[in-house]
Design an enzyme around this catalytic site. Structure first.
Site, mmCIF file in Angstrom:
data_model
loop_
_atom_site.group_PDB
_atom_site.id
_atom_site.type_symbol
_atom_site.label_atom_id
_atom_site.label_comp_id
_atom_site.label_asym_id
_atom_site.label_seq_id
_atom_site.Cartn_x
_atom_site.Cartn_y
_atom_site.Cartn_z
ATOM 1 N N HIS A 121 1.058 -2.176 9.444
ATOM 2 C CA HIS A 121 2.472 -2.449 9.171
ATOM 3 C C HIS A 121 3.416 -1.849 10.223
ATOM 4 C CE1 HIS A 121 2.047 -4.359 5.232
ATOM 5 N NE2 HIS A 121 1.115 -3.464 4.949
ATOM 6 N N HIS B 71 0.835 -1.204 0.000
ATOM 7 C CA HIS B 71 0.000 0.000 0.000
ATOM 8 C C HIS B 71 0.869 1.254 0.000
ATOM 9 C CE1 HIS B 71 -3.407 -2.499 0.431
ATOM 10 N NE2 HIS B 71 -4.212 -1.619 1.002
#
Length: 250
Positions: free
Chosen positions: A210, A154
């Site tokens: 993340h 992303h």
């Protein structure tokens, strides 16, 4: 249509400011670090965007490269055709092929790295390992949990796509109202809207998902892909070339 023209002029005025384009790569790095710090300190409460099921993630980010190509393809054709030959337009369109190759190579590399560095576990406690399952896809299909080095796709695609779009929108900074047509104006507004969504979702990724290293590596890959093409390669003759600049428009 006057309202549309006014919006386009305001957007073009914004992107003409030297700092907006120059510091966009720095913005992504700053967001990554700041968002990761907020995540680490648990300073941001959960929200609608902390779920990967939010509508922007499902219908925009998940197919972000598709949105980028669908909007940029006609925009490049329209915006690069002023006082230019068909050969020039076709040459400029190859920039989308190069960008797609970079996108595909990076994302597949991220998947490969996660596979070779990961293991399949039965539950979140990471105690029962399934050594016979060697890929994330197989692990997920079996209903287990895969834990590997997960570079943020992303962060990569949202940064890279934004930088590419902003570069390709440059002709609109110099095309006068006389030469602009409604389709071009609407495409320009749509591309700006997509950039806003990409930056917003980049921020959400930084805050909610993340680890820091995953996001920084993904972001740097996106910036590097943009830099090696639009800054290093495209100014040369044997390349897709840069979008038309001010002196190339009437």
């Amino acid at each position: 249509m006057a309202a549309v023209g006014s919006i386009v002029n305001n957007l073009a005025c914004f992107w003409r400011q030297p700092c907006t384009r120059t510091y966009l790569p720095h913005l992504f790095i700053c967001i990554s670090f700041t968002g990761s710090f907020l995540k680490m300190m648990d300073l941001v409460p959960e929200s609608y965007f902390s779920s990967s099921r939010n509508i922007l993630n499902l219908y925009f980010v998940k197919i972000s490269w598709g949105w980028t190509i669908v909007l940029l393809l006609p925009f490049i054709i329209y915006s690069n055709s002023f006082n230019k030959s068909h050969t020039f337009v076709l040459r400029r369109l190859t920039s989308l092929l190069v960008a797609t190759l970079i996108w595909y190579t990076c994302t597949e590399t991220f998947f490969y790295i996660e596979d070779i560095t990961g293991s399949c576990y039965e539950s979140d406690n990471m105690q029962v390992i399934h050594g016979d399952i060697t890929t994330k896809t197989a692990c997920k299909k079996a209903g287990f949990i895969w834990d590997g080095f997960d570079i943020s796709g992303h962060s990569f695609i949202l940064a890279y796509s934004s930088l590419v779009i902003v570069e390709e929108m440059v002709p609109m900074l110099h095309i006068t109202d006389v030469y602009r047509k409604p389709p071009l104006d609407f495409l320009y507004i749509a591309l700006n809207a997509i950039v806003v969504i990409w930056i917003w979702m980049f921020g959400c990724t930084s805050v909610y998902f993340h680890d820091l290293i995953d996001k920084i590596l993904g972001t740097l890959c996106g910036i590097l892909g943009w830099y090696m093409t639009y800054v290093v390669w495209y100014p040369f003759r044997f390349s897709p070339g840069l979008p038309p600049q001010q002196k190339q428009h009437a």
